[in-house]
Design an enzyme around this catalytic site. Sequence first.
Site, mmCIF file in Angstrom:
data_model
loop_
_atom_site.group_PDB
_atom_site.id
_atom_site.type_symbol
_atom_site.label_atom_id
_atom_site.label_comp_id
_atom_site.label_asym_id
_atom_site.label_seq_id
_atom_site.Cartn_x
_atom_site.Cartn_y
_atom_site.Cartn_z
ATOM 1 N N ASP A 118 -2.158 91.922 0.774
ATOM 2 C CA ASP A 118 -3.546 91.517 0.919
ATOM 3 C C ASP A 118 -3.680 90.210 1.705
ATOM 4 O OD1 ASP A 118 -6.439 92.056 -0.319
ATOM 5 O OD2 ASP A 118 -6.043 89.908 -0.397
ATOM 6 N N VAL A 154 -9.087 92.918 0.090
ATOM 7 C CA VAL A 154 -8.849 94.009 1.035
ATOM 8 C C VAL A 154 -8.208 95.198 0.313
ATOM 9 C CG1 VAL A 154 -7.832 94.675 3.234
ATOM 10 C CG2 VAL A 154 -8.590 92.332 2.890
ATOM 11 N N ASP A 155 -7.277 94.923 -0.603
ATOM 12 C CA ASP A 155 -6.740 96.000 -1.437
ATOM 13 C C ASP A 155 -7.867 96.763 -2.118
ATOM 14 O OD1 ASP A 155 -4.023 95.607 -0.997
ATOM 15 O OD2 ASP A 155 -3.768 94.248 -2.680
ATOM 16 N N ILE A 156 -8.796 96.021 -2.718
ATOM 17 C CA ILE A 156 -9.870 96.649 -3.487
ATOM 18 C C ILE A 156 -10.810 97.414 -2.579
ATOM 19 C CG2 ILE A 156 -11.878 96.165 -4.943
ATOM 20 C CD1 ILE A 156 -10.275 93.735 -6.022
ATOM 21 N N MET A 206 -5.755 99.360 5.564
ATOM 22 C CA MET A 206 -6.357 98.106 5.102
ATOM 23 C C MET A 206 -6.876 97.273 6.271
ATOM 24 S SD MET A 206 -3.523 97.162 2.181
ATOM 25 C CE MET A 206 -4.104 95.470 1.931
#
Length: 389
Positions: free
Chosen positions: A143, A171-173, A203
């Site tokens: 991330d 960004v992961d989420i 991502m």
Amino acid sequence: MTRPTGPLAGLKVLAFEHAWAAPYGTMMLADMGADVAKVEQPGLGDHVRAWTRNDLQGLSPHFLSVNRNKRSIVIDLKSGEGLARARDLARRADVVVENFSPGTLARLGLGYDAVRRDNPAVVYCSVSGFGTSGPYRDRRAYDLLVQAEGGLMSVTGESPERLAKVGVPVVDIMAAMVAAFAVVCAVREREQHGRGRHIDVAMLDVAASVMAFNVFSHAISGEVPRPLGTAHPLLAPYEIYATRTGPVAIAILTEAHWATFCGVIQRPDLQARPDFATAPMRVENRDRLNAELRPVLDAWDQTELIDTLARHGLACAHVNDVPAIVGHPQLAHRGFFADWEMAGHRMAAPGAPWRATAAPGPTPPADDRLPAEKPGADTDEVLRDWGVA
């Protein structure tokens, strides 16, 4: 706890996942009622189970945050028997989600092309840092790195010399949310046309997509967007201000709000000043404006200021820390936090961030199934339910 029900009840999701970039998305599917079987490796399980100094015997905050309502199965993908079992499960799955390094599952005979030969209608979703093709395909992506590579970090922080990352793996989420949305759309398409689809979520693409405002701004003005701390590039006052008892977020969007604000803080002279007459002028003269506002706001009590501004219809907020959000009256009203007990430890647990209507009225999601305390806790149950020997 009872297994969740919902609009995706009956949908079988096989998740070859770890960390956050896929697991948050499959948790969203599970919250909507999907039967998510999370594949973990023998022994360690998902490596984030112990990825913190606050570990509860294999139940880290990172793991607990993205694995509710799933069932955990252990499969050894390095053994022939394990691969055969994984392929059998993939044949029976409606959806396969994975966030291994690009090409890893293909080498094991579990990539999209191999799975769809036995399961033509499968919806297969790959989540990775840079996508399944291109010059960056094989680079490691975390991330922090994608916040930097995707531009988010260039507009976050106090100045170009004092950049910052967002305090959660945003960004992961976001990539996981995009994946969940794309999966549901593909399932809908399959219901209508009977065909599956391979979804490729990167991502980097997601990070660049949320930079759209800044990209358009640069295209129109030619200026390179820079970090402004908590301030807004087009509005002022719009940032965090100190008071006598704590910080307050204030956002003034319209000229009518600006006039009301000046009246509330008993500074009508600020509205009359030509250098503060419009939002663009207040932005241009932000330092001068803040030099006038800060001594005034410093004299207020935090809660009194927020209550007063809110009563006049102005946008404002506390700057809450974790204990404050756990005890937040609005979240309590909506039943957002559940009470979990795991490994002998009681804790407030965030729930699904949605509510849906059902007769006779609004209801929260069904009771949560807690994350599996040990890897593979549900292996026998899943295999039985999915009809695998």
